[in-house]
Design an enzyme around this catalytic site. Structure first.
Site, short mmCIF file in Angstrom:
data_model
loop_
_atom_site.label_atom_id
_atom_site.label_comp_id
_atom_site.label_asym_id
_atom_site.label_seq_id
_atom_site.Cartn_x
_atom_site.Cartn_y
_atom_site.Cartn_z
N LYS A 44 -8.68 -8.05 6.37
CA LYS A 44 -10.11 -7.80 6.24
C LYS A 44 -10.88 -8.51 7.36
CE LYS A 44 -10.10 -7.70 1.14
NZ LYS A 44 -10.68 -6.38 0.90
N ARG A 103 -4.12 -1.53 -6.96
CA ARG A 103 -3.52 -0.43 -7.73
C ARG A 103 -2.00 -0.60 -7.85
NH1 ARG A 103 -6.06 3.85 -3.84
NH2 ARG A 103 -7.51 2.11 -3.75
#
Length: 510
Positions: free
Chosen positions: A288, A362
């Site tokens: 990020k 996920r």
């Protein structure tokens, strides 16, 4: 911990540091709300002060007045309820929660607070109690001894007294339902405080093993017996949990899958709760930007909400089996980190192609859902700070709810609404499923940019057996407040989701 009490005694005579009363916006001017029960002199004095201060009574406006005649408390805090007339007797539960929370947040150097807001009946009293107890929250932080000594005695210092007891004044305080509602409000507030503490803890202090240690320690306190079982990295590999192992393999802090079980003897129904617990999310090799990492200690807010809910269910003795699955990992870049294009095998045997290591939540949830389904619960809910797309669609205060069953989705949404946690139903469009097709594995783990919240839900749906009621709650926005405090919501971790999950579990107990 803040204790919650109810009383039917006159509010002005109760000993406290602060008395909280409500005000209304009557055509732009603040007037006292009904139900205060003040002597004439006290009411007149406050009316003069409201006029002199040009108070409006707008929602969450807070005005403090000291030395009110015939009032035992040293200060009176007047909290806005919004539009209304002096004879308005009832308000929405969330209005009451926020007004109470805003007032208690502003109660500096106070330990005992009495609230006399226009609340009658168990639900309204509970709303005031919840808001007040939640508004009393303060995160202690991590402070050195020198800094603590230097701040002692300073007004507003970090070690100044905080609210430890709130009393809600209500005419029906002796009613059994009202008393029970006050008890529940205290339990809920304590559960949310625990979730907030976990979210606010710095990531070098909270990692998979220390998170595990925290829930183990908490399981030994309070009412009810919560059983804790832990799968370490060796057990995860042996058990075929490729999703969570892959996410955690780049970190020196190995992953854990923690199961918390509240199983009362008379339980006839069972609910499984699965929480994303990424204790820090750097993005992995798909790293990020630095600014995007500043709030990534909060990427375990789903697991925090699940843990807090299981403990609250046990504390309340709910006659429902509640099992929480905490999917804990730290997503870091290193020579052993997962790569884009890797293919991993999930708990249920499904192979998944990794496209973006920053879409890690996920993967841990997929394994958690598989494990949850193996026990055959009546329903499964997973909760996660899953996608930035949730915030694009719904902003920072509203969660998204997806489900394989429209009726169950509405049941979860209704629980959120009843608890004051804003949530909105979202679809799982069948036409987006093709975005998850892979040429090298059973499933690609990410779809296109557009509709990213929905394709994430579709991915998770693949790990829920057909016929099992399941809902996915994306709390990327409301789990962490980056702005100023508001209502009963502090800056930082909010504890969002605990109210929704606990209320949902209670519907199975009814």
């Amino acid at each position: 911990m803040t204790t919650v009490n109810v009383s039917d005694r006159p509010a002005h005579g109760l000993k406290a540091d602060v008395l909280v009363l409500g005000t209304l916006d009557a055509d732009g001017s603040a007037v006292l709300a009904a139900g205060h029960g003040l002597p004439t002199a006290a009411a007149g004095h406050l009316a003069q002060q409201l006029a002199a201060l040009q108070a409006t009574g707008a929602a969450e406006e807070v005005v403090t007045v000291a030395g009110v005649p015939e009032v035992s408390a040293g200060r009176v805090i007047l909290t806005g309820l919004g539009k209304g007339s002096p004879d308005t007797a009832s308000f929405g539960h969330e209005v009451l929660r926020r007004a109470a929370g805003a007032a208690v947040r502003s109660a500096k150097n106070a330990t005992k607070v009495v609230l006399a807001l226009p609340a009658a009946g168990a639900e309204s009293v509970a709303a005031v109690a919840e808001g007040a107890a939640l508004g009393s929250y303060r995160y202690a932080g991590v402070r050195g001894e020198t800094a603590q000594r230097g701040s002692r005695g300073r007004r507003g210092s970090k070690d100044a007294p905080t609210v430890s007891a709130v009393t809600v004044v209500a005419s029906d305080a002796r009613d059994k339902a009202v008393k029970a509602a006050a008890v529940r409000a205290g339990v809920l507030a304590e559960a949310k405080a625990y979730a907030r503490d976990l979210v606010n803890t710095p990531p070098n202090k909270l990692f998979p093993q220390s998170f595990t240690d925290s829930v183990k320690e908490r399981s030994t306190t309070g009412k009810g017996t919560v059983t804790v079982t832990v799968l370490d990295e060796k057990a995860l590999r042996k058990g075929g949990f490729g999703g969570i192992v892959g996410v955690g393999q780049g970190s020196v802090n190995p992953p854990r899958l923690v199961t918390l079980t509240w199983a009362p003897a008379k339980a006839k129904q069972s609910v499984a709760l699965v929480g994303k617990g990424i204790t820090f999310d750097s993005g992995g090799l798909c790293i990020k930007p630095p600014a995007s990492m500043l709030t990534m200690k909060s990427d375990m807010a789903g697991a925090a909400a699940v843990a807090a809910t299981v403990f609250a269910a046990a504390e309340l003795g709910l006659p429902v089996k509640v099992t929480g699955y905490l999917c804990l990992a730290e997503n870091m870049p290193s020579g052993t980190a997962q790569r884009p294009s890797d293919v991993v095998t999930m708990r249920n045997g499904t192979t998944v192609e990794i496209l973006d290591t920053d879409a890690e939540g996920r993967m841990v949830l997929g394994d958690g859902l598989c494990l949850a389904a193996e026990s055959g619960p009546d329903a499964i809910v997973d909760i996660a700070t899953l996608t930035g797309a949730q915030m694009v669609a719904l902003g920072a205060r509203v969660a998204g709810i997806m489900s394989n069953d429209d009726g169950f989705r509405e049941r979860v949404r209704a629980a959120a609404n009843a608890s004051g946690e804003a949530a909105w139903p979202m679809p799982l469009p069948a036409d987006l499923r093709s975005q998850l097709d892979s040429s090298v594995a059973d499933l690609a783990h990410k779809g296109e940019r557009w509709g990213g919240m929905l394709t994430a839900g579709l991915f998770l749906k693949e790990f829920v057996p057909q016929g099992t009621a399941w809902a996915h709650v994306d709390i990327a926005g409301p789990s962490f407040n980056e702005g100023s405090p508001w209502g009963y919501t502090p800056k930082g971790g909010t504890g969002f989701g605990v109210g929704t999950l606990l209320t949902l579990v209670e519907t199975y107990a009814a």
